[in-house]
Write a protein that holds these residues in place. Structure first.
Motif, PDB file in Angstrom:
ATOM      1  N   GLU A   1       0.836  -1.210   0.000  1.00 55.17           N
ATOM      2  CA  GLU A   1       0.000   0.000   0.000  1.00 55.17           C
ATOM      3  C   GLU A   1       0.867   1.254   0.000  1.00 55.17           C
ATOM      4  N   ARG A   2       1.953   1.233   0.773  1.00 62.38           N
ATOM      5  CA  ARG A   2       2.872   2.387   0.788  1.00 62.38           C
ATOM      6  C   ARG A   2       3.535   2.568  -0.581  1.00 62.38           C
ATOM      7  N   ARG A   3       3.905   1.480  -1.198  1.00 65.95           N
ATOM      8  CA  ARG A   3       4.518   1.566  -2.531  1.00 65.95           C
ATOM      9  C   ARG A   3       3.520   2.135  -3.542  1.00 65.95           C
ATOM     10  N   GLU A   4       2.281   1.670  -3.495  1.00 68.31           N
ATOM     11  CA  GLU A   4       1.259   2.178  -4.418  1.00 68.31           C
ATOM     12  C   GLU A   4       1.008   3.664  -4.167  1.00 68.31           C
ATOM     13  N   ALA A   5       0.966   4.067  -2.908  1.00 69.39           N
ATOM     14  CA  ALA A   5       0.753   5.477  -2.572  1.00 69.39           C
ATOM     15  C   ALA A   5       1.915   6.334  -3.081  1.00 69.39           C
TER      16      ALA A   5
ATOM     17  N   LEU B   1       3.450   9.938  -9.366  1.00 69.83           N
ATOM     18  CA  LEU B   1       4.162   9.714 -10.618  1.00 69.83           C
ATOM     19  C   LEU B   1       3.180   9.352 -11.731  1.00 69.83           C
ATOM     20  N   ALA B   2       2.225   8.502 -11.444  1.00 69.64           N
ATOM     21  CA  ALA B   2       1.227   8.113 -12.440  1.00 69.64           C
ATOM     22  C   ALA B   2       0.433   9.332 -12.905  1.00 69.64           C
ATOM     23  N   SER B   3       0.113  10.230 -11.978  1.00 69.25           N
ATOM     24  CA  SER B   3      -0.634  11.436 -12.314  1.00 69.25           C
ATOM     25  C   SER B   3       0.167  12.342 -13.250  1.00 69.25           C
ATOM     26  N   VAL B   4       1.447  12.534 -12.938  1.00 73.66           N
ATOM     27  CA  VAL B   4       2.295  13.389 -13.777  1.00 73.66           C
ATOM     28  C   VAL B   4       2.518  12.730 -15.139  1.00 73.66           C
TER      29      VAL B   4
END
Length: 135
Positions: free
Chosen positions: A16-20, A25-28
């Motif tokens: 969960e921390r890795r996904e957060a 980055l995914a947004s940018v």
């Protein structure tokens, strides 16, 4: 020692921390892809606008030539010679001749290929071997 349930819980927390951490980055990345699409669209529009000016530019350049300017003088002043228009030379559009796939074809003449039926007929006749010329 930890139970399997504790290990799985810890693994899920780490994931969960890795996904957060990846979410910004995914947004940018998405924003960058959007900007690239916009750049491509704008570039296409501007290229079209420039192409629309080719005719008037060609006419104006020709008018300057008619008015006494030389092409060299105009280019020295920063004017580019207009792109050629019309059909390209025929030699550029003509499909190339189909080249032979026989080995030996070339400037000295075509190679001969032996056809099986001919080979049988020739076997019964006397063959004359060509002379070999040494250089």
């Amino acid at each position: 020692m930890s139970s399997a349930r504790d290990v799985m819980k810890r693994m899920k927390e780490l994931q969960e921390r890795r996904e957060a951490a990846f979410a910004p980055l995914a947004s940018v990345m998405e924003q960058r892809e959007s900007v690239r699409g916009e750049i491509a669209r704008l570039l296409k529009e501007q290229e079209q606008r420039l192409a629309e000016l080719d005719g008037p530019y060609r006419s104006a350049f020709s008018g300057a030539l008619t008015g006494g300017w030389s092409a060299e003088e105009l280019t020295a002043l920063g004017a580019e010679e207009p792109a050629r228009r019309g059909r390209p030379k025929a030699s550029r559009n003509r499909p190339k001749k189909a080249s032979s796939t026989l080995p030996g074809d070339g400037p000295t003449g075509p190679a001969t290929a032996e056809i099986p039926a001919q080979a049988d007929a020739e076997d019964s006749e006397a063959k004359v071997e060509p002379e070999t010329v040494s250089a």
